[in-house]
Design an enzyme around this catalytic site. Sequence first.
Site: not given
Ligand SMILES: Cc1cc2nc3c(=O)[nH]c(=O)nc-3n(C[C@H](O)[C@H](O)[C@H](O)COP(=O)(O)OP(=O)(O)OC[C@H]3O[C@@H](n4cnc5c(N)ncnc54)[C@H](O)[C@@H]3O)c2cc1C
Length: 587
Positions: A516
Site C-alpha cells: 500500500h
Molecule cells: C500480497 C498483496 C496483498 C494485498 N492485499 C490487499 C488487500 O487486502 N487490500 C487492498 O486494498 N489492497 C491489497 N493489496 C494491494 C492491491 O493489490 C493494490 O492496491 C491494487 O492491485 C492496485 O491496483 P493497480 O491497478 O493500481 O495496480 P496493479 O494491480 O499492481 O496493476 C498494475 C499493472 O500495471 C502493469 N505495469 C506496470 N508498469 C507497466 C508498464 N510500464 N507497461 C505496461 N504495464 C505495466 C503491471 O504489470 C500490473 O499488472 C495487496 C497487494 C499485494 C501484493
Amino acid sequence: MKTLPAVDVVIAGGGWAGLLMAKELGSRTSLSVVVLERGGPRKTENYSTDMDELDYAIRMHMMQDLSRETVTFRHSSAQRALPLRQHGAFLPGSGVGGAGEHWNGVSPRMFPDGFELLSSSTQKYGAKRLPQDHALLDWGVKYDELEPYYTGAENLLGISGKAGNLRGQKIDGGNIFEGWRSSEFPLPPNKIPYFPQLVQQAARSLGYHPYPIPSATPTRAYVNPDGVARPACAYCGYCERFGCMIGAKAQPSNLLLPVIQRHKNVSIRTGASVRRIMPEAEHRKGKARGVIYVDARGQEFFQPADLVFLASWTFNNTRLLLLSGFGQPYDPKSGKGTLGRNLTHQVAIPAATLFMEKPMNLFMGAGASGIRVGDFDGDVFDHSDLPFLRGGALEAIITGHRPIANFGVVPQSVKADWGSEWKKAALYYFDRTAVIGFYGEHLAYKDNYADLDPVYKDSLGDPLLRLTLNWQENERRMADFATGKAVEIGRATGAKDITPFAGLRHYDATRYQSTHVQGGAIMGAAPEQSVVNSYLQHWQTTNLFVLGASAFPQNASANPTLTLLALVLRTADAVVDRYLKNPGPLA
Ligand SMILES: Cc1cc2nc3c(=O)[nH]c(=O)nc-3n(C[C@H](O)[C@H](O)[C@H](O)COP(=O)(O)OP(=O)(O)OC[C@H]3O[C@@H](n4cnc5c(N)ncnc54)[C@H](O)[C@@H]3O)c2cc1C
C-alpha cells in the site's frame, strides 16, 4: 520504431485500475480500447493446481521481475540510493490482473475526514499541532460524493461485511466508527477463525469495538451487477500471494475479464512494457498523442490514441510521467514542482505476537478472514494528551499459516536460536502463534518523495524510480501506542507469552509491510499542489488520466484498493458522461 493504427483509448497497465476502466469504457461506449500490460496473460484456471508456497509466496512467482526493473531506495536526500534487488517491504505485481490477482481482499472504506485531512486536522488541533515538515493535503473530493462509488465498488466485488453506520444509524457488531454508508454490504461477513474470535472476545471484554473485516472473498455464491458469478470462499489458506484456485476471491481475471471479453472493442496486449507517453508538442502541455511500448522481443511500437490512461500502479505511474516529462518534478528543497511528492506507505506492524496454550488450526483461513478493532483508528479517539495525530486499526486475521513462511517463531523465553531445544519449541508453537497486527495512517512529509535515480537504470536503459522515505516521530509514537494496546488485548486472550513489536525506528525496506505504497502523482484541488484533479485527470494534459493509489495525498489506515476502484468508477462516469461530449478539463 513501428507506428500502429490509432485507437481511441490506450491504457498502460492491466491490473485492477486499468481493467476496470477498460471494462467501463468497453461496456458503455463503442470506443476502441487497447490495454498494454507488461506481464503475461492470466485466467482463473491457471491457479487450479497451483498451491505451491515455495513458488508463489517465497519465490514470488506473480511479482515484478526485479532483474529487469526495480526501484532505488534511501532514507534521506543526503544519502545515495541503492537498488532493491530482492522483494521486501512491498510486492509489485505483474501480468494481467496485476497485484489484484494475489491480493488479500481486505476492503474497508476510508474515513470521511481523511479526504480533508489538512483542513480537518488544522481545524481541530491548530496548525501548530501538525508535524513541522508535513505535506498534508485535502483530496479535492469529499466522502459524501464518493459514497455511491464505494457502494458500486462493493457491489461489483461482492464485499462480505457488516455495516456499522447505516445512513447515520450506528449498528453494534459492525464498525461503528466508519463513515455513513447508504446500504448494507452485499454479503454477510466471512466466518471468523478461532484466533480472531479469541481476540474479538478479549477486545469486547475491555470495552472496545471489534468488527468483521470487509472482505472480497464471498461468504456465499454471488452474482454481481455485471452478471459475473463466483462461488463461496473455501477458506483454503492460499489467498495472499496466490490467485484463487476456485475463483472465489474477487480478482480482475475472474471479475473484469469475463465482461471485457464480451466486448470486441477492447483488446489486451500482453508482454507490452510502456516506456513513454508521447506529447503532442515539445512543451508537453497540449495533448498526449499515445504511448511508446516495447514488446517481449524488444521491438518498439508507437501506439497513437486520443485518450491515455496510466494504470501501472503507484511507482510506474509516477515514473512514466517523470520519464515522459509530463509535469514538474518535485524539489524538496524549494518545495517547487508536484510530480513525485507525498510518497507514503501504510504503517503496518506485527504489534503483538501471541503464543497460545492450544493449537488453533491456523492452516484454515482466507485473505481477509478476521476482525479489526476500530477504537484507535483515524481520529475517533481522544488525541489531546497523546504525542501523535491519527491512528490505525488493530487486526487479527488468519490468512492460512503455511509451513515455510510461518515456521520457526518462538517466544523470547526460548533462549536457543537453533538445535534441538529450538526445534522442539518451533514445532510446538507452529500452530499456537499468531499476531495482532496494526495498520496505521502515514502522514505525508516534505522529505518523502520519488524522483528519477541519476545512476541506476532498468534493463531497457531507462532510469529507475528513486524512493526517499523514512518514518517520522508521529509514526514511531503511534506504533508504540498501538503496540501497547495490542499487548493489552493479547493479555486478555489468556495468551501464554507475548512478544511486543520492537518499535519502528527507520523505514525497513527489507520487511514486508503491505503493498500500500501511495502518492507521487497526487490528486488535489489546485494544480499548484497536485498532479491530477479529483477526476484523476492531468491538470495540464487533459486527455491524460492517472489511475490508482499514486493519486492518494496521504496514506489511510484503510487498505487502498476499494478506494482506488471507487475513484476509477467516478472517473469513468465523468469521462463517459462529460469528457467525451466536451473534451477538456473536468475540474
Ligand atoms: C500480497 C498483496 C496483498 C494485498 N492485499 C490487499 C488487500 O487486502 N487490500 C487492498 O486494498 N489492497 C491489497 N493489496 C494491494 C492491491 O493489490 C493494490 O492496491 C491494487 O492491485 C492496485 O491496483 P493497480 O491497478 O493500481 O495496480 P496493479 O494491480 O499492481 O496493476 C498494475 C499493472 O500495471 C502493469 N505495469 C506496470 N508498469 C507497466 C508498464 N510500464 N507497461 C505496461 N504495464 C505495466 C503491471 O504489470 C500490473 O499488472 C495487496 C497487494 C499485494 C501484493
